[in-house]
Design a protein around this motif. Structure first.
Motif, mmCIF file in Angstrom:
data_model
loop_
_atom_site.group_PDB
_atom_site.id
_atom_site.type_symbol
_atom_site.label_atom_id
_atom_site.label_comp_id
_atom_site.label_asym_id
_atom_site.label_seq_id
_atom_site.Cartn_x
_atom_site.Cartn_y
_atom_site.Cartn_z
ATOM 1 N N ASP A 59 0.849 -1.184 0.000
ATOM 2 C CA ASP A 59 0.000 0.000 0.000
ATOM 3 C C ASP A 59 0.887 1.236 0.000
ATOM 4 O O ASP A 59 2.064 1.161 0.396
ATOM 5 N N TYR A 60 0.303 2.337 -0.442
ATOM 6 C CA TYR A 60 1.078 3.553 -0.651
ATOM 7 C C TYR A 60 0.316 4.782 -0.163
ATOM 8 O O TYR A 60 -0.921 4.816 -0.172
ATOM 9 N N ALA A 61 1.049 5.800 0.200
ATOM 10 C CA ALA A 61 0.436 7.100 0.436
ATOM 11 C C ALA A 61 -0.112 7.619 -0.892
ATOM 12 O O ALA A 61 0.456 7.348 -1.956
ATOM 13 N N ASP A 62 -1.206 8.339 -0.825
ATOM 14 C CA ASP A 62 -1.819 8.852 -2.051
ATOM 15 C C ASP A 62 -0.835 9.691 -2.866
ATOM 16 O O ASP A 62 -0.872 9.675 -4.103
ATOM 17 N N SER A 63 0.042 10.385 -2.194
ATOM 18 C CA SER A 63 0.959 11.301 -2.877
ATOM 19 C C SER A 63 2.000 10.586 -3.726
ATOM 20 O O SER A 63 2.631 11.220 -4.585
ATOM 21 N N VAL A 64 2.197 9.281 -3.503
ATOM 22 C CA VAL A 64 3.228 8.563 -4.260
ATOM 23 C C VAL A 64 2.664 7.445 -5.120
ATOM 24 O O VAL A 64 3.424 6.803 -5.862
ATOM 25 N N LYS A 65 1.368 7.204 -5.048
ATOM 26 C CA LYS A 65 0.774 6.136 -5.856
ATOM 27 C C LYS A 65 1.028 6.384 -7.335
ATOM 28 O O LYS A 65 0.867 7.496 -7.831
ATOM 29 N N GLY A 66 1.435 5.319 -8.008
ATOM 30 C CA GLY A 66 1.737 5.422 -9.426
ATOM 31 C C GLY A 66 3.152 5.873 -9.724
ATOM 32 O O GLY A 66 3.594 5.812 -10.875
ATOM 33 N N ARG A 67 3.873 6.340 -8.699
ATOM 34 C CA ARG A 67 5.257 6.796 -8.903
ATOM 35 C C ARG A 67 6.264 5.932 -8.149
ATOM 36 O O ARG A 67 7.383 5.731 -8.628
ATOM 37 N N PHE A 68 5.896 5.454 -6.970
ATOM 38 C CA PHE A 68 6.800 4.663 -6.135
ATOM 39 C C PHE A 68 6.339 3.207 -6.116
ATOM 40 O O PHE A 68 5.137 2.926 -6.165
ATOM 41 N N THR A 69 7.297 2.307 -5.989
ATOM 42 C CA THR A 69 7.007 0.887 -5.875
ATOM 43 C C THR A 69 7.858 0.282 -4.769
ATOM 44 O O THR A 69 9.092 0.431 -4.786
ATOM 45 N N ILE A 70 7.198 -0.394 -3.837
ATOM 46 C CA ILE A 70 7.910 -1.094 -2.774
ATOM 47 C C ILE A 70 7.971 -2.576 -3.133
ATOM 48 O O ILE A 70 7.012 -3.137 -3.677
ATOM 49 N N SER A 71 9.100 -3.195 -2.848
ATOM 50 C CA SER A 71 9.260 -4.618 -3.118
ATOM 51 C C SER A 71 10.251 -5.184 -2.110
ATOM 52 O O SER A 71 10.914 -4.435 -1.394
ATOM 53 N N ARG A 72 10.331 -6.499 -2.060
ATOM 54 C CA ARG A 72 11.269 -7.123 -1.139
ATOM 55 C C ARG A 72 11.868 -8.360 -1.754
ATOM 56 O O ARG A 72 11.209 -9.056 -2.546
ATOM 57 N N ASP A 73 13.085 -8.642 -1.363
ATOM 58 C CA ASP A 73 13.785 -9.855 -1.746
ATOM 59 C C ASP A 73 14.168 -10.534 -0.439
ATOM 60 O O ASP A 73 15.189 -10.189 0.174
ATOM 61 N N ASN A 74 13.351 -11.457 -0.004
ATOM 62 C CA ASN A 74 13.576 -12.068 1.299
ATOM 63 C C ASN A 74 14.847 -12.924 1.333
ATOM 64 O O ASN A 74 15.433 -13.122 2.391
ATOM 65 N N ALA A 75 15.262 -13.401 0.200
ATOM 66 C CA ALA A 75 16.511 -14.163 0.155
ATOM 67 C C ALA A 75 17.712 -13.267 0.478
ATOM 68 O O ALA A 75 18.742 -13.754 0.965
ATOM 69 N N LYS A 76 17.556 -11.976 0.220
ATOM 70 C CA LYS A 76 18.627 -11.008 0.490
ATOM 71 C C LYS A 76 18.341 -10.166 1.721
ATOM 72 O O LYS A 76 19.107 -9.240 2.023
ATOM 73 N N ASN A 77 17.227 -10.438 2.402
ATOM 74 C CA ASN A 77 16.847 -9.656 3.581
ATOM 75 C C ASN A 77 16.795 -8.162 3.268
ATOM 76 O O ASN A 77 17.204 -7.321 4.090
ATOM 77 N N THR A 78 16.274 -7.830 2.126
ATOM 78 C CA THR A 78 16.305 -6.439 1.661
ATOM 79 C C THR A 78 14.943 -6.025 1.124
ATOM 80 O O THR A 78 14.282 -6.795 0.426
ATOM 81 N N VAL A 79 14.565 -4.803 1.464
ATOM 82 C CA VAL A 79 13.350 -4.182 0.939
ATOM 83 C C VAL A 79 13.771 -2.964 0.128
ATOM 84 O O VAL A 79 14.694 -2.239 0.523
ATOM 85 N N TYR A 80 13.089 -2.753 -0.977
ATOM 86 C CA TYR A 80 13.437 -1.666 -1.889
ATOM 87 C C TYR A 80 12.290 -0.665 -2.017
ATOM 88 O O TYR A 80 11.124 -1.019 -1.845
ATOM 89 N N LEU A 81 12.645 0.545 -2.349
ATOM 90 C CA LEU A 81 11.651 1.555 -2.712
ATOM 91 C C LEU A 81 12.122 2.205 -4.013
ATOM 92 O O LEU A 81 13.092 2.975 -4.008
ATOM 93 N N GLN A 82 11.465 1.844 -5.107
ATOM 94 C CA GLN A 82 11.766 2.459 -6.397
ATOM 95 C C GLN A 82 10.960 3.751 -6.501
ATOM 96 O O GLN A 82 9.732 3.719 -6.413
ATOM 97 N N MET A 83 11.661 4.849 -6.702
ATOM 98 C CA MET A 83 11.033 6.165 -6.718
ATOM 99 C C MET A 83 11.219 6.779 -8.106
ATOM 100 O O MET A 83 12.346 7.090 -8.505
ATOM 101 N N ASN A 84 10.132 6.917 -8.823
ATOM 102 C CA ASN A 84 10.164 7.492 -10.165
ATOM 103 C C ASN A 84 9.406 8.821 -10.186
ATOM 104 O O ASN A 84 8.621 9.111 -9.286
ATOM 105 N N SER A 85 9.642 9.596 -11.238
ATOM 106 C CA SER A 85 8.956 10.883 -11.415
ATOM 107 C C SER A 85 9.022 11.723 -10.145
ATOM 108 O O SER A 85 8.010 12.254 -9.672
ATOM 109 N N LEU A 86 10.206 11.826 -9.590
ATOM 110 C CA LEU A 86 10.368 12.523 -8.312
ATOM 111 C C LEU A 86 10.025 13.998 -8.432
ATOM 112 O O LEU A 86 10.253 14.636 -9.477
ATOM 113 N N LYS A 87 9.474 14.512 -7.336
ATOM 114 C CA LYS A 87 9.055 15.910 -7.262
ATOM 115 C C LYS A 87 9.806 16.596 -6.117
ATOM 116 O O LYS A 87 10.216 15.928 -5.156
#
Length: 128
Positions: A59-87
């Motif tokens: 889930d996302y804050a309304d202000s970042v929906k469609g621009r940010f993507t959260i994902s995780r790679d549990n094998a690497k114990n890492t969570v990512y936040l891809q941030m596009n169209s930054l303002k």
């Protein structure tokens, strides 16, 4: 306690992209819900994006929906936040947080009080 280390912040121009990473110190961190928050000077810490332990729910804050993507790679114990169209209004310190009080949570939690361990933060600066 799970230690979290964020990386990937920096300075970009409006319209640019960044990918933040949140690396956890323990393999068991993959069993918990994680979220990204941001805090700008003089403002309270705000929810940006959250992900369940399996990655099945996000889930996302309304202000970042469609621009940010959260994902995780549990094998690497890492969570990512891809941030596009930054303002410029995305400028803040970004923190990741893990909710260790409950295993295998399939929910996303929006309040910072729901999270138990936090990283040190990484600065994101977007210029116009």
């Amino acid at each position: 306690q799970v230690e979290l280390v964020e990386s990937g912040g920096g300075s970009v121009q409006a319209g640019g992209s960044l990918r933040l990473s949140c690396a956890a110190s323990e393999r068991t961190s993959s069993n918990y819900a994680v979220a990204w928050f941001c805090q700008a000077p003089g403002k309270e810490r705000e929810f940006v994006a959250g992900i369940s332990w399996s990655g099945g729910n996000t889930d996302y804050a309304d202000s970042v929906k469609g621009r940010f993507t959260i994902s995780r790679d549990n094998a690497k114990n890492t969570v990512y936040l891809q941030m596009n169209s930054l303002k410029p209004e995305d400028t803040a310190v970004y923190y990741c947080a893990v909710r260790i009080r409950r295993l295998y949570s399939s929910s996303v939690f929006f309040s910072p009080w729901e999270y138990d361990s936090w990283g040190q933060g990484t600065q994101v600066t977007v210029s116009s």
